[in-house]
Design a protein around this motif. Sequence first.
Motif, short mmCIF file in Angstrom:
data_model
loop_
_atom_site.label_atom_id
_atom_site.label_comp_id
_atom_site.label_asym_id
_atom_site.label_seq_id
_atom_site.Cartn_x
_atom_site.Cartn_y
_atom_site.Cartn_z
N LEU A 1 0.86 -1.18 0.00
CA LEU A 1 0.00 0.00 0.00
C LEU A 1 0.89 1.24 0.00
O LEU A 1 1.77 1.37 0.85
N HIS A 2 0.68 2.12 -0.97
CA HIS A 2 1.46 3.35 -1.04
C HIS A 2 0.85 4.40 -0.13
O HIS A 2 -0.35 4.71 -0.25
N VAL A 3 1.66 4.96 0.76
CA VAL A 3 1.19 6.03 1.65
C VAL A 3 2.21 7.17 1.61
O VAL A 3 3.38 6.96 1.29
N ALA A 4 1.76 8.38 1.95
CA ALA A 4 2.57 9.58 1.77
C ALA A 4 2.99 10.19 3.10
O ALA A 4 2.15 10.64 3.88
N GLU A 5 4.30 10.23 3.33
CA GLU A 5 4.84 10.88 4.51
C GLU A 5 4.85 12.40 4.33
O GLU A 5 5.12 12.90 3.26
N GLU A 6 4.58 13.09 5.41
CA GLU A 6 4.75 14.54 5.44
C GLU A 6 6.05 14.87 6.17
O GLU A 6 6.50 14.10 7.04
N PRO A 7 6.68 16.01 5.88
CA PRO A 7 7.95 16.37 6.52
C PRO A 7 7.75 16.94 7.92
O PRO A 7 8.24 18.02 8.25
N VAL A 8 7.02 16.20 8.77
CA VAL A 8 6.76 16.63 10.14
C VAL A 8 6.45 15.39 10.97
O VAL A 8 5.91 14.41 10.46
N LEU A 9 6.84 15.40 12.24
CA LEU A 9 6.61 14.26 13.12
C LEU A 9 5.27 14.41 13.83
O LEU A 9 4.78 15.52 14.08
N LEU A 10 4.69 13.27 14.21
CA LEU A 10 3.39 13.26 14.86
C LEU A 10 3.38 14.13 16.11
O LEU A 10 2.46 14.92 16.33
N GLY A 11 4.43 14.01 16.93
CA GLY A 11 4.45 14.75 18.19
C GLY A 11 4.66 16.23 18.05
O GLY A 11 4.37 17.00 18.98
N THR A 12 5.15 16.68 16.89
CA THR A 12 5.39 18.12 16.70
C THR A 12 4.32 18.78 15.84
O THR A 12 4.38 19.98 15.61
N CYS A 13 3.36 18.01 15.36
CA CYS A 13 2.26 18.57 14.58
C CYS A 13 1.05 18.72 15.49
O CYS A 13 0.46 17.72 15.91
N THR B 1 -2.03 19.66 15.11
CA THR B 1 -3.33 19.14 14.67
C THR B 1 -3.37 17.63 14.74
O THR B 1 -4.26 17.03 15.35
N ASN B 2 -2.38 16.97 14.11
CA ASN B 2 -2.39 15.50 14.08
C ASN B 2 -2.19 14.90 15.47
O ASN B 2 -2.80 13.87 15.79
N SER B 3 -1.35 15.51 16.30
CA SER B 3 -1.14 14.96 17.64
C SER B 3 -2.42 15.07 18.46
O SER B 3 -2.76 14.16 19.23
N LYS B 4 -3.16 16.18 18.30
CA LYS B 4 -4.43 16.34 19.02
C LYS B 4 -5.43 15.27 18.59
O LYS B 4 -6.06 14.62 19.43
N TRP B 5 -5.55 15.06 17.29
CA TRP B 5 -6.50 14.07 16.79
C TRP B 5 -6.11 12.66 17.25
O TRP B 5 -6.95 11.88 17.68
N PHE B 6 -4.82 12.35 17.14
CA PHE B 6 -4.35 11.02 17.52
C PHE B 6 -4.58 10.78 19.01
O PHE B 6 -5.04 9.69 19.41
N GLY C 1 -5.37 8.07 22.91
CA GLY C 1 -4.93 8.38 24.25
C GLY C 1 -3.53 8.97 24.34
O GLY C 1 -2.73 8.88 23.41
N GLU C 2 -3.25 9.56 25.49
CA GLU C 2 -1.98 10.24 25.73
C GLU C 2 -0.79 9.29 25.69
O GLU C 2 0.30 9.61 25.19
N GLU C 3 -0.97 8.08 26.23
CA GLU C 3 0.12 7.11 26.27
C GLU C 3 0.54 6.67 24.86
O GLU C 3 1.73 6.57 24.56
N ALA C 4 -0.43 6.44 23.99
CA ALA C 4 -0.13 6.05 22.62
C ALA C 4 0.57 7.18 21.88
O ALA C 4 1.52 6.95 21.11
N LEU C 5 0.14 8.42 22.12
CA LEU C 5 0.79 9.55 21.48
C LEU C 5 2.24 9.68 21.93
O LEU C 5 3.14 9.89 21.11
N ALA C 6 2.49 9.52 23.22
CA ALA C 6 3.86 9.60 23.74
C ALA C 6 4.73 8.51 23.13
O ALA C 6 5.91 8.74 22.82
N LEU C 7 4.17 7.33 22.95
CA LEU C 7 4.93 6.21 22.40
C LEU C 7 5.30 6.43 20.94
O LEU C 7 6.38 6.03 20.49
N HIS C 8 4.43 7.12 20.19
CA HIS C 8 4.62 7.26 18.74
C HIS C 8 4.89 8.69 18.30
O HIS C 8 4.79 8.99 17.11
N MET D 1 -2.46 5.17 12.69
CA MET D 1 -2.33 3.96 13.50
C MET D 1 -2.20 2.72 12.62
O MET D 1 -1.45 1.79 12.95
N TYR D 2 -2.92 2.70 11.48
CA TYR D 2 -2.75 1.57 10.57
C TYR D 2 -1.30 1.48 10.10
O TYR D 2 -0.70 0.40 10.08
N CYS D 3 -0.73 2.62 9.74
CA CYS D 3 0.64 2.64 9.24
C CYS D 3 1.62 2.21 10.32
O CYS D 3 2.59 1.49 10.06
#
Length: 202
Positions: free
Chosen positions: A16-28, A30-35, A40-47, A99-101
């Motif tokens: 499956l082709h997926v597209a990375e953005e030039p930013v990390l989950l924890g520093t974005c 919007t995406n960190s809030k949604w995730f 949960g907070e523990e999953a966000l800290a882990l990833h 999370m799938y990725c």
Amino acid sequence: VIFQADPFGETSGSLLHVAEEPVLLGTCGTNSKWFQQIYGEEALALHRDYPVICSGTTFGKTPAVRSYLEWMCREFEKHGPLWDVGDRTLIMDQALHIMYCISHPENLLRENGETGAIATLAHFENFSFDVNGQLKNKKKIPYRILHQYDRFPILRSVYKDKYSFKDHFDLEKALRQFSGTSARQKVRKAAKAVKNWIYSLR
């Protein structure tokens, strides 16, 4: 989304082709809030050091896409729809997609946003064009797929001149026309509008 070349021209086997953005989950923000809201907070800290992978451009051969969609449907059923009041948007697909990725790395071909075939442009700081006016990556190869070009006035201007109105389908405008309906009805109506637009190109 703009296709500068056949998006399936170099589809890689069963991945499956997926597209990375030039930013990390924890520093974005919007995406960190949604995730965090979904997993949960523990999953966000882990990833938090995992790259943001955009759900807007996801493709592959039938088995890869079917497996992905079956997993996504199970997650939708488990978590239910979630509405971000501040951003006025449904956030399920992006958090679940990441999370799938994370959980299925063996199924993926991750296209690097700066050197690969897919440009998810929201976090880009500069652009480079070839002599034909095509946006190119750092390897000086034109991207096959451009996503979120409409975030930048200069790119909107470039592509408005390059493509006629008939070539362009404004999904956000279509969705706004269906305000006041349920999320499911909105998706159905938008899908029908896209289908009718595709038929109009024939």
